[in-house]
Motif scaffolding. Structure first.
Motif: not given
Length: 283
Positions: A12-14, A19-23, A81-94, A180-183
């Protein structure tokens, strides 16, 4: 002449957009992802131009196997391209301890392992490019993204050092910083139980903006993918590539503020030197 790419996080994402464009333009892509079935449509369309492998970047052994097998199958890889990522949306205490470990294991340690696994191959062929995908949050900070920032600031510091060390081997390294991008990345962010104590703080304000859809996503993911490809085609290898007006403006404001604060401490910084400091050989 076609370029050969190795890309992590292509479901998904970038990663998916590249991967869609390059080939389609004749390049070869070694695409890695958690579920190889997510790209079966592209493999059916592009055949040998698309090499697929399952990869969890938190598994060090799997990282080395995937990288080694990709170089063996494709012979030469020009761009990693080192792209894999994981996100956490929370305050530092949560955030939970498990979430903190996962974001660090994926975004920081996982990225480091991919680069380390690729370097022996890139050195042997005496050329190559590494594109480390970061964010504006690799140089500035936003409420509720503290652990993402910890990982991105960490990988940017690692990449600054690595870029200097590997340049003599003909290997360039660029940190790519999309804003910030809608991916779809936002919808995949993990959250944690909300603490009411933070409701009236900046963390609460950002949470409400995202929940209500008021959080601005000003950038076009297609244009970002094109900008990354254009950079590689140009042959340029800047240390950083900011992509998005928000990245440019927010990072610049952060750098200006940090420099002003840094300069305000000049006198006290110099005051702690020995009476006869001699030559300064600090890095």
């Amino acid at each position: 002449m076609p370029t050969t790419w190795f890309i992590t996080g292509t479901s998904s994402g970038f990663g998916r957009l590249l991967t869609e464009r390059l080939p389609a333009r004749g390049d070869r892509v070694a695409a890695t992802l958690g579920r190889t079935g997510a790209l079966e449509d592209l493999r059916a369309e592009y055949g040998e131009r698309l090499w697929l492998a399952r990869l969890d970047v938190t598994d060090i052994g799997q990282v080395h196997r995937a990288v080694d097998e990709a170089f063996k199958a494709l012979g030469t890889i020009d761009v990693v391209v080192d792209n894999a990522g994981y996100g956490v949306f929370a305050s530092v205490e949560e955030a939970t301890d498990e979430q903190i470990r996962r974001v660090t294991d994926t975004n920081l340690l996982g990225s480091i392992h991919v680069i380390r696994a690729a370097l022996p191959h890139l050195r042997a062929q005496r050329h190559g490019r590494i594109l480390q995908v970061s964010t504006a949050g690799g140089q500035t900070g936003y409420p509720n993204f503290g652990y993402c920032h910890a990982s991105k600031w960490g990988i940017e510091g690692f990449c600054e050092t690595a870029a200097r060390e590997i340049a003599p081997f003909g290997i360039g390294l660029t940190i790519v910083e999309p804003g910030a991008t809608p991916t779809g990345f936002g919808s995949s962010l993990e959250t944690a139980p909300v603490m009411p104590e933070y409701d009236g703080t900046p963390a609460g304000e950002v949470r409400r903006a995202i929940t209500t859809g008021a959080f601005n996503l000003p950038n076009d993911p297609q244009k970002i993918a094109n900008a990354v490809i254009d950079l590689v085609d140009s042959g340029a290898a800047p240390l950083r590539l900011p992509l998005g007006s928000d990245t440019y403006d927010d990072v610049r404001a952060s750098l200006v503020a940090r420099l002003a604060e840094h300069d305000s401490h000049r006198d006290v910084a110099y005051s702690v030197e020995k009476d006869d400091p001699g030559n300064r050989n600090l890095p």
